[in-house]
Write an enzyme that holds these catalytic residues in place. Structure first.
Site, PDB file in Angstrom:
ATOM      1  CG  HIS B 171     -25.721  74.659  37.913  1.00  0.00           C
ATOM      2  ND1 HIS B 171     -24.449  74.772  38.424  1.00  0.00           N
ATOM      3  CD2 HIS B 171     -26.148  73.420  38.303  1.00  0.00           C
ATOM      4  CE1 HIS B 171     -24.134  73.678  39.090  1.00  0.00           C
ATOM      5  NE2 HIS B 171     -25.133  72.829  39.039  1.00  0.00           N
ATOM      6  CD  GLU B 172     -29.860  72.380  38.591  1.00  0.00           C
ATOM      7  OE1 GLU B 172     -29.610  71.219  38.199  1.00  0.00           O
ATOM      8  OE2 GLU B 172     -29.367  72.849  39.636  1.00  0.00           O
ATOM      9  CG  HIS B 175     -26.105  69.298  35.758  1.00  0.00           C
ATOM     10  ND1 HIS B 175     -24.825  68.825  35.944  1.00  0.00           N
ATOM     11  CD2 HIS B 175     -26.390  70.037  36.860  1.00  0.00           C
ATOM     12  CE1 HIS B 175     -24.347  69.265  37.109  1.00  0.00           C
ATOM     13  NE2 HIS B 175     -25.282  70.005  37.685  1.00  0.00           N
ATOM     14  CE1 TYR B 186     -23.932  65.099  41.216  1.00  0.00           C
ATOM     15  CE2 TYR B 186     -22.966  66.317  39.383  1.00  0.00           C
ATOM     16  CZ  TYR B 186     -23.673  66.303  40.579  1.00  0.00           C
ATOM     17  OH  TYR B 186     -24.107  67.481  41.136  1.00  0.00           O
ATOM     18  CD  GLU B 195     -22.413  70.497  40.354  1.00  0.00           C
ATOM     19  OE1 GLU B 195     -22.447  71.704  40.672  1.00  0.00           O
ATOM     20  OE2 GLU B 195     -23.430  69.858  39.974  1.00  0.00           O
ATOM     21  CG  ASP B 268     -21.115  67.342  47.041  1.00  0.00           C
ATOM     22  OD1 ASP B 268     -20.341  68.283  46.785  1.00  0.00           O
ATOM     23  OD2 ASP B 268     -22.152  67.102  46.387  1.00  0.00           O
ATOM     24  CG  HIS B 273     -22.281  70.528  44.536  1.00  0.00           C
ATOM     25  ND1 HIS B 273     -22.740  69.241  44.703  1.00  0.00           N
ATOM     26  CD2 HIS B 273     -23.105  71.098  43.632  1.00  0.00           C
ATOM     27  CE1 HIS B 273     -23.802  69.048  43.956  1.00  0.00           C
ATOM     28  NE2 HIS B 273     -24.054  70.151  43.284  1.00  0.00           N
TER      29      HIS B 273
END
Lengths: 105, 379
Positions: B171-172, B175, B186, B195, B268, B273
């Site tokens: 996931h990271e 990005h 974002y 996301e 958020d 998310h």
């Protein structure tokens, strides 16, 4: 009049919210002293309201800290990498307190 | 009869020249053609080996460094494991090392992409960031991982260390890929797509590691992140958004699985998310409909859409249209794969606008079409 603190942490990889509202008078003395000390050292009421990067940082936490005291009201918004070192100490303590409040629900 | 350009039989030497000298996009198209040709001849393993060998010879390959922030905030921290060095005692370091390697492998072996930037960018990870830090993030240059709430007694602890699940690492890293490609902004829907891309490719890294098909996979992000004190199986579910956890302390998984339940919030960054549940579920349904390994076709469509079509301000409707168009370009108009994409988005409440991209204007023979598609002129 006791100092009132509103703390909110949002965002992060998991998108979970951690928050609490408390009066310094409600805390054990050593914790209340520590919070007051950090607010002083930070010169909280002199901080800019927005200590944020130019673009929303990916998966980082967003922090909102609001303090109401006889000095007035002030709010600070920041994120993990934008928060100054001393602010991190305050955030760490507020997280600890907020987690404690989470148990009580 | 006009053949789809990607199934043309081109002389291998021409494709290899493209692979050696072309840019990332050109190399990927040529690699894909070679792989498809090899697959048609029943040489799947040869096709995969070829992709790996060629991806690695094009530019410096996998280069990883893991750092230890030792509970502090200074990044990157002290280097504790570099590429090629053996495992160390610290499991967080080994997990960051292995997980970034696996993510690199998925992008390289399946999509022909050489690291986050397509050009061999070194993969830096920092573990033990701060104390009691229940999070992980990509800071624009590197990955950063906390240890969960390790500062609480075991009976109260909710989060394990964030390197414990390979999909979090995937996931990271994704990005980073998104930052180099579509650059989805974002916040709002583009942020939720950002996301979602990270959840999709994070899930695919885990499925690729386990060689799981779409129906075998659990489609859960962050399985193993929660301790036994939490009532939940993970952080998010692509298969059933909103069902990952329901806990007295953490609350309930807030993700919607359909546009009718889109969450309008300012928190958020507009719920990036939260609303990612919608495109996540569209991907899951697409993969389910196609069947087989989700990284092969569904993942390919999503990767090419991310790389070539999506932009910083793309919203869900545009993502639906562009993934549908991409599927048509790879697999043909009206193909099973394109229909699966349409079904995927329909199940989350978005109807694809079925307009195709304009056809090429000059000569639609096989070779000119392919050369145009990969940005080369016919001599």
């Amino acid at each position: 009049m006791s100092t009132r603190i509103r703390y909110e942490r949002t965002g992060g990889f998991a998108g979970l919210k951690l928050s609490c509202t408390f009066d310094l008078d409600d805390l054990p003395e050593d914790q209340a002293d520590k919070v007051s000390e950090l607010l002083e050292e930070l010169d909280f009421f002199g901080l800019p309201e927005r200590m944020l990067p130019s673009h929303p940082p990916v998966d980082q936490f967003a922090y909102k800290i609001e303090v109401e005291s006889k000095k007035g009201n002030h709010r600070v918004l920041t994120t993990d990498s934008a928060a100054p070192e001393k602010m991190r100490e305050l955030i760490h303590l507020l997280n600890h307190l907020a987690r404690g409040y989470r148990k009580k629900d | 009869m006009h053949r789809h350009p990607l199934t043309c039989i081109l002389p291998p030497h021409m494709l290899k020249e493209i692979i050696r000298n072309g840019n990332e996009r050109q190399r990927a198209f040529a690699l894909q053609t070679l792989q498809i040709s090899a697959q048609f001849r029943g040489q799947r393993q040869a096709a995969r080996d070829l992709a790996v060998a060629l991806a690695l010879t094009a530019a410096p390959g996998k280069q990883r460094v893991v750092y230890d922030a030792q509970g502090g905030a200074q990044l990157p921290g002290i280097p504790v494991r570099r590429e090629g060095e053996p495992p160390v005692e610290d499991p967080a370091v080994n997990e960051a090392y292995d997980g970034s390697g696996l993510t690199y492998d998925l992008f390289s072996e399946i999509y022909g992409r050489n690291s986050i930037d397509g050009n061999g960018l070194r993969l830096d990870s920092t573990v033990h960031y701060l104390k009691g830090y229940d999070n992980a993030f990509w800071n624009g240059q590197q990955m950063v991982y906390g240890d969960g709430d390790e500062d609480l007694p075991p009976s109260q602890r909710l989060f394990n260390r964030f390197t414990v699940a390979v999909d979090i690492i995937g996931h990271e890293l994704t990005h980073g890929v998104t930052e180099y490609e579509a650059k989805l902004a974002y916040y709002g829907q583009s942020g939720a797509l950002n996301e979602s891309m990270s959840d999709v490719f994070g899930a695919l890294v885990k499925q690729y590691q386990r060689r799981e098909s779409a129906d075998q996979a659990d489609w859960v992000i962050g399985a193993g992140l929660f301790t036994a004190n939490v009532n939940g199986i993970g952080i998010r579910s692509l298969k059933a958004p909103g069902s990952a956890y329901d806990d007295p302390l953490l609350g309930k998984d807030p993700q919607p699985a359909h546009m009718r339940d889109y969450v309008n919030t300012v928190e958020d960054n507009g719920g990036v998310h939260i609303n990612s549940g919608i495109p996540n579920h569209a991907f899951y349904v697409t993969a389910r409909e196609i069947g087989g390994y989700a990284w092969e076709k569904a993942g390919h469509i999503w990767y090419l859409a991310l790389r070539d079509k999506l932009t910083a301000t793309s919203n869900f409707q545009q993502a639906a249209d562009l993934t549908w168009q991409t599927a048509g370009q790879i697999y043909g108009a009206g193909s099973l794969e394109q229909q699966a994409v349409k079904t995927g988005w329909a199940e989350v409440g978005i109807l694809v606008n079925e307009t195709t991209t304009p056809p090429p204007s000059q000569g639609d023979g096989c070779l000119p079409t392919l050369l145009r598609a990969i940005g080369l002129k016919q001599i």
